[in-house]
Design an enzyme around this catalytic site. Structure first.
Site, PDB file in Angstrom:
ATOM      1  N   GLY A 114       0.642  -1.237   0.117  1.00 17.19           N
ATOM      2  CA  GLY A 114       0.161   0.099  -0.184  1.00 17.19           C
ATOM      3  C   GLY A 114       0.931   1.338   0.041  1.00 17.19           C
ATOM      4  O   GLY A 114       0.386   2.042  -0.568  1.00 17.19           O
ATOM      5  N   ASP A 137       5.831  -9.895   5.097  1.00 16.34           N
ATOM      6  CA  ASP A 137       4.984 -10.870   4.280  1.00 16.34           C
ATOM      7  C   ASP A 137       5.833 -11.314   3.001  1.00 16.34           C
ATOM      8  O   ASP A 137       5.399 -11.975   2.063  1.00 16.34           O
ATOM      9  CB  ASP A 137       3.764 -10.300   3.755  1.00 16.34           C
ATOM     10  CG  ASP A 137       2.643 -10.260   4.798  1.00 16.34           C
ATOM     11  OD1 ASP A 137       2.569 -11.216   5.451  1.00 16.34           O
ATOM     12  OD2 ASP A 137       1.992  -9.212   5.009  1.00 16.34           O
ATOM     13  N   ARG A 172      -0.961 -34.443  20.640  1.00 19.57           N
ATOM     14  CA  ARG A 172      -2.462 -33.625  19.928  1.00 19.57           C
ATOM     15  C   ARG A 172      -1.891 -33.121  18.724  1.00 19.57           C
ATOM     16  O   ARG A 172      -0.722 -33.064  18.165  1.00 19.57           O
ATOM     17  CB  ARG A 172      -2.466 -32.528  21.165  1.00 19.57           C
ATOM     18  CG  ARG A 172      -3.324 -32.779  22.475  1.00 19.57           C
ATOM     19  CD  ARG A 172      -3.289 -31.443  23.420  1.00 19.57           C
ATOM     20  NE  ARG A 172      -3.853 -31.581  24.527  1.00 19.57           N
ATOM     21  CZ  ARG A 172      -3.742 -30.739  25.683  1.00 19.57           C
ATOM     22  NH1 ARG A 172      -2.746 -29.792  25.531  1.00 19.57           N
ATOM     23  NH2 ARG A 172      -4.246 -31.340  26.502  1.00 19.57           N
ATOM     24  N   HIS A 181      -2.020 -12.693   5.092  1.00 14.13           N
ATOM     25  CA  HIS A 181      -3.424 -12.584   4.927  1.00 14.13           C
ATOM     26  C   HIS A 181      -3.769 -12.982   3.436  1.00 14.13           C
ATOM     27  O   HIS A 181      -4.847 -13.494   2.951  1.00 14.13           O
ATOM     28  CB  HIS A 181      -3.965 -11.052   5.237  1.00 14.13           C
ATOM     29  CG  HIS A 181      -5.304 -10.714   5.016  1.00 14.13           C
ATOM     30  ND1 HIS A 181      -6.357 -11.426   5.538  1.00 14.13           N
ATOM     31  CD2 HIS A 181      -5.772  -9.835   4.109  1.00 14.13           C
ATOM     32  CE1 HIS A 181      -7.528 -11.064   5.169  1.00 14.13           C
ATOM     33  NE2 HIS A 181      -7.371 -10.064   4.082  1.00 14.13           N
ATOM     34  N   ARG A 276      -5.556 -28.225  19.399  1.00  8.44           N
ATOM     35  CA  ARG A 276      -5.120 -26.765  19.981  1.00  8.44           C
ATOM     36  C   ARG A 276      -4.942 -25.863  19.001  1.00  8.44           C
ATOM     37  O   ARG A 276      -4.022 -25.998  18.016  1.00  8.44           O
ATOM     38  CB  ARG A 276      -3.923 -27.227  21.129  1.00  8.44           C
ATOM     39  CG  ARG A 276      -4.511 -27.871  22.202  1.00  8.44           C
ATOM     40  CD  ARG A 276      -5.652 -27.029  23.300  1.00  8.44           C
ATOM     41  NE  ARG A 276      -5.898 -27.763  24.434  1.00  8.44           N
ATOM     42  CZ  ARG A 276      -6.859 -28.511  24.349  1.00  8.44           C
ATOM     43  NH1 ARG A 276      -7.832 -28.935  23.294  1.00  8.44           N
ATOM     44  NH2 ARG A 276      -7.226 -29.218  25.433  1.00  8.44           N
TER      45      ARG A 276
END
Length: 358
Positions: A114, A137, A172, A181, A276
């Site tokens: 941006g 990113d 787990r 994103h 989790r």
């Protein structure tokens, strides 16, 4: 006397201060007392409002290892730059006016996608601009690497390393939600480095059935735990078929705080395994820059100073083929460097047996 303004815009990341230092020290080496550097506060907002101060040489000492940005930052959406709001401020006009009031010869801008759109806008408006690519990113077009990326990879990888011990102990399934994103370079690199069993990226929509199959195969192989590195922007193949408007509506109706929690509930329902979720969040963009980013930031900073010295404006400094080169802002603005689904990193991960859920 040369007068140079510097601002940092958008999300913060590691290496901003190192890059600022690189620009400043290189300019002082070239021009000595014949250059004045002005720090513009809080990004484009400071340029719009005329918030700045003359920096001293000592302001740039001791900041190589410092996280964040000594200039402050803010998010000023590009799509709003030409929109006059309730304050009746013409933002572009105000930025140009303050540039002239400061009697600047050049404006140095550090930022991500941006930020580079607005940098290009200012360049098209006639301002002499030089920019540096920062973001965790690594999605800025035209450069092989942005500073901040490797530091964030190290943090996200450390989270995955730490999760391994508790996941192993309790048998787990753990989901670690990693920033990303729209683009998945960070979860891809961290997932490989951290030994994730499943990596989910925005560029490769997943099928729940494929993820479940991977987890069941691991169980049959006697492996008591599994770890998923999930980009915050990961989406299912069903969601990928939706229009942008439909996708936003579907996510708005989602009862979970993020896709990772929704996915955890779906996997638990399908497998009966205990799931989790860990979200390191802004930890990934905080703290000191790693050694790689300190070097890259410094290289970008000194290269930007050279462009200023040569009056070669309208460019972003970029890493290409191991060298720092100028890339026209017009080629950078509005483009996103996404993860190609068939890139070497993805192929290597698949060769290791890592699933991408597709």
């Amino acid at each position: 006397m040369k007068r140079v303004g510097i601002l940092t815009s958008g999300g913060d990341c590691q290496g901003l201060n190192a890059a600022i230092r690189g620009v400043a020290k290189a300019l002082y080496e070239k021009w000595g007392s014949e250059v004045d550097i002005y720090g513009i506060q809080d990004g484009y907002r400071g340029l719009i409002e005329g918030s700045y101060r003359r920096m001293k040489q000592e302001d740039f000492s001791g900041i190589l290892t410092l996280g964040g940005t000594i200039l402050g930052t803010s998010r000023q959406p590009f799509k709003m730059m030409r929109v006059i709001g309730e304050d009746n401020v013409d933002k572009v006009k105000a930025m140009k006016s303050n540039f002239k009031k400061m009697k600047l010869d050049c404006l140095v801008i550090l930022g991500g996608n941006g930020t580079h759109k607005t940098a290009n806008l200012l360049s098209e408006e006639g301002l002499p601009v030089v920019s540096l690519p920062k973001t965790i990113d690594n999605d800025v077009w035209g450069t092989e690497m942005t500073f901040g990326f490797h530091s964030a990879v190290e943090i996200a990888t450390n989270v995955l390393d730490c999760i391994h011990t508790t996941a192993t102990s309790h048998g787990r399934v753990f989901i670690v939600e990693i920033m990303g994103h729209k683009v998945g370079w960070l979860p891809l690199y961290a997932g490989i480095a951290g030994g994730a069993d499943v990596i989910l990226l925005p560029e490769i929509p997943y099928k729940l059935e494929s993820i479940v199959k991977t987890l069941e195969q691991r169980n049959k192989a006697g492996k008591r735990f599994s770890i998923l590195a999930v980009a915050e922007g990961a989406l299912s193949q069903k969601e990928a078929k939706l229009s942008k408007k439909e996708f936003k509506a579907a996510r708005a109706e989602m009862k979970y705080p993020s896709i990772s929690y929704a996915l955890a509930a779906e996997i638990e329902e399908k497998t009966g395994q205990e799931i989790r979720v860990t979200v390191p969040g802004h930890f990934q963009r905080g703290g000191s820059p790693c050694a790689y980013d300190r070097v890259l930031s410094t290289r970008f900073g000194t290269a930007a100073a050279q462009l200023i010295y040569e009056q070669n404006y309208g460019n972003m400094v970029a890493l290409q083929g191991g060298s720092i080169v100028p890339v026209p802002l017009s080629e950078v603005a509005g483009k996103l460097k996404t993860v190609p689904p068939a890139c070497e990193e993805v192929r290597s991960a698949r060769d290791l047996g890592i699933s991408f859920g597709d």
